[in-house]
Structures are given as C-alpha cells and as structure tokens.
Design an enzyme around this catalytic site. Structure first.
Site: not given
Ligand code: SER
Length: 373
Positions: A63, A65-66, A88, A90, A106-107, A195, A225
C-alpha cells in the site's frame, strides 16, 4: 451421473466457451477441487451475496508504493473509509496513518495474510506489492520472492476465501519478440526482466486459478503510470515522473533513456478508474481475465517539448543508463486496448497535453506558465 460422463460434459462445455472468464461459468462448482494449501475452501459452497459486491471489504497490499495510497483514497470515496484497508511492511507517514485503516501485512507470511483476510472479513484484494523492473534487476532473488512467492500466497488466500482479486500486470510482461507497435492482448510474451517474468507468471497463474478453482481474478496491463504526489521506485518508465518534478524544481532534468524511446504511459487518475471499472464489470462481460489498457504514448523528447510550454527555460540532458535502455527497447511502444474498450467500456480521459498541464500545476509551475504567456 457417472464421473466419466460428467467429466466429459465439463470438458465439452469448456471447449465451447471462449476464454477463462466464461469457463468459470461452465464448470460445476463441485469440480473446482481442493486448493493447494489443504485449507478447506469455501469457494465451492460460497455464493457471493449482493451486499458483498455492493459493499466490498477491501485489502490493498504493497500500500505504500506509487499507487496504493491513491487507490485507497479513490476506493474509500466509493465504499467508505472503514471498508478499505491499506497494508504494507513499512511504517506509514502520519498523514497516511490517520487517513484511514492501515495495518502491517507481509505477503511472504501466508498465515498472517490469511489472518488479516479472516479478521477483517475481506472480500476484494488489490495486490500491489512488487519490485519494479529496474530495481528487480539489481536484486533478482528478492524480486523473485516478493513478485512470485508472494503472489502464490495471495492467490491461495484469495481462492480459499472466495475473494475477488486484482493483480496489476504491466507493459513489462512483453519482450523483444512481442509485436511492439501496437502490442495486442494475446501475443508472444518473452520478457527479459525478472519483473516481466513475474508478471507473465501472475497473469497465467491468475487465469489458471480462475479456471481451476473458480477464483475471480482480474488483471490489467498498466502502461507507465504518472502520479503527482507519490513517487514510483525503480521503474523504467519513472523518468517521466522525475522529469515533471525536476522541471518544476530546477528547470532542468537529466534523462536516463534516449530521446526517441517511445513507451505507453497513463495518468494515475485514469489508471485507478480503469482498475475499479474492471473490478466492477459483470463477470459475463469479461471475455478475458487480463487486459491491455492504454491512454497515450510518448518519447522523452516529446514530453520535454510539452513541458517547455509550461517551463520555457527547461533544459534536458541525456545520460543513458544501459540497463534501463535495454529494458525500454524490449517493451511495447503502444498497447492495443481495443478489447478492454469493447468488453467493459474502457476509455481514457488524459492525453499528453492534459497530463502535462495537470502535473505542472501540481508541482506549482502556474506562475511560470503565466510568465510564458
Ligand atoms: N512502471 C513499470 C516499470 O517501469 C512498468 O510497469 O518498471
């Protein structure tokens, strides 16, 4: 009915159905099977009540994060402050802690995650914990743990407790052998980052759980985003967020991608609205469980041209980061989101000029705009 005959009827129903979302409707509940963790699922016997859909109890992982805080605020307006829990590992800043329910979660701790879901009577889960593309390459084992092992815990808890589960995927789920301009929903996906591999894994596992256990899994492939008040961390598309910040603060910016690197992008308000819309879409309107969504696509030099209209003295220099550049060069330039537009009426509001005006206003460049005019 003899088991063999019943099975063959299930298989033939599945063959007639187009995609994952519809298979679910065709599979008799008793055939959804035992879940991997051996905790008795209520999936087979649980029918989702009207009030659960209308008044979901929501948990957001990752939660801080961005996107988490913006999503929580957005959902709280719709479903009520107490019904949306941000989590989160943190410690939250004061203003977030006091803005609505926040808990430690913690997931990677499966039992604790289950406890959180049970104690808070969660019905919808938005799973935002992840290491992004560039930072994932600097710590592959952590990215693997958070993005893959963590997802397994989330999937199992969600399936056991009949949650509606949203997991964001990404343009990062594509790779150099995918068609890049435009990139369709269904095509070759051979990403070159941990990722990206974890996002393809999430798409496939979510769809498999949907088919196999009846999990109500929904997934969007986000472009980069752009958000004003929250910073991303460690993504390849993050240069764009940083450009606004540095242009407003210092009038200059050093870009770590080449000037002509084209990537799909989206303003956060569109992203959050798309997320809620796909979660609220009737299951029978979803011909797939993972959709591309798109709004705009630009290069650093195109973005800089637009920023110049607001900050006339803005200067951009380049210091290309080879890891990030290689990642960006393997990603889509444009996403084809026609299926999302057709199935559940997706439509973006923000194009490039509107995005830049909104971002520069937020960062307090109004006086510079006035001077420029
Ligand atoms: N915004 C992400 C990244 O740049 C991509 O989904 O890692």
């Amino acid at each position: 009915m003899p088991v063999i005959r019943m099975l063959s009827r299930v298989v033939s129903q599945m063959q007639q159905s187009p995609a994952c979302g519809c298979w679910l409707l065709a599979v008799p509940a008793r055939f959804l099977g035992t879940l991997p963790r051996q905790v008795q699922s209520d999936a087979s016997f649980h029918s989702v009540s009207f009030s659960e859909i209308d008044h979901p109890r929501i948990l957001i992982t990752g939660g801080l994060g961005q996107l988490g805080v913006g999503l929580a605020n957005f959902l709280r307006k719709r479903f009520g402050k107490q019904n949306v829990i941000l989590s989160d590992i943190r410690k939250p800043p004061n203003h977030i802690f006091h803005s609505g329910p926040f808990i430690y979660s913690d997931i990677l701790d499966y039992k604790h995650l289950r406890e959180v879901v049970v104690n808070n009577r969660i019905t919808w889960l938005f799973h935002y914990s992840a290491l992004l593309s560039a930072v994932g390459e600097t710590n592959v084992s952590l990215a693997r743990a958070v993005n893959i092992t963590g997802l397994h815990n989330v999937l199992d808890v969600a399936a056991e407790h009949s949650l509606r589960l949203f997991v964001p995927s990404s343009i990062g789920a594509f790779g150099p052998t995918s068609p890049r301009n435009p990139t369709p929903d269904l095509c070759i996906q051979r990403p070159r980052t941990i990722y990206g591999v974890s996002k393809v894994h999430a798409e496939l596992m979510g769809e498999y759980y949907c088919y196999r256990y009846g999990l109500d899994f929904r997934c969007l492939r986000y472009p980069g985003i752009i958000s004003a008040d929250t910073q991303p961390g460690g993504g390849t598309t993050d240069y764009a967020v940083q450009m606004f910040h540095d242009a407003a603060k210092n009038g200059k910016f050093e870009c770590n991608l080449k000037p002509t690197t084209r990537l799909p992008m989206m303003y956060i308000d569109d992203c959050l609205r798309a997320t809620l819309e796909v979660m609220e879409a009737p299951a029978d309107s979803l011909s797939m469980r993972t959709y591309n969504i798109s709004a705009m696509s630009f290069t650093p030099e195109e973005l800089a041209q637009e920023v110049l209209k607001h900050v006339p003295e803005f200067q951009m220099t380049y210091n290309v980061d080879s890891v990030r550049q290689a990642i960006a060069d393997s990603w889509p330039m444009n996403l084809d989101d026609s299926t999302a537009r057709k199935d559940w009426g997706w439509k973006h509001d923000f194009d490039l000029p509107e995005l830049v005006t909104t971002m520069m206003n937020f960062h307090g460049s109004d006086t510079r705009v006035a001077q420029a005019n």
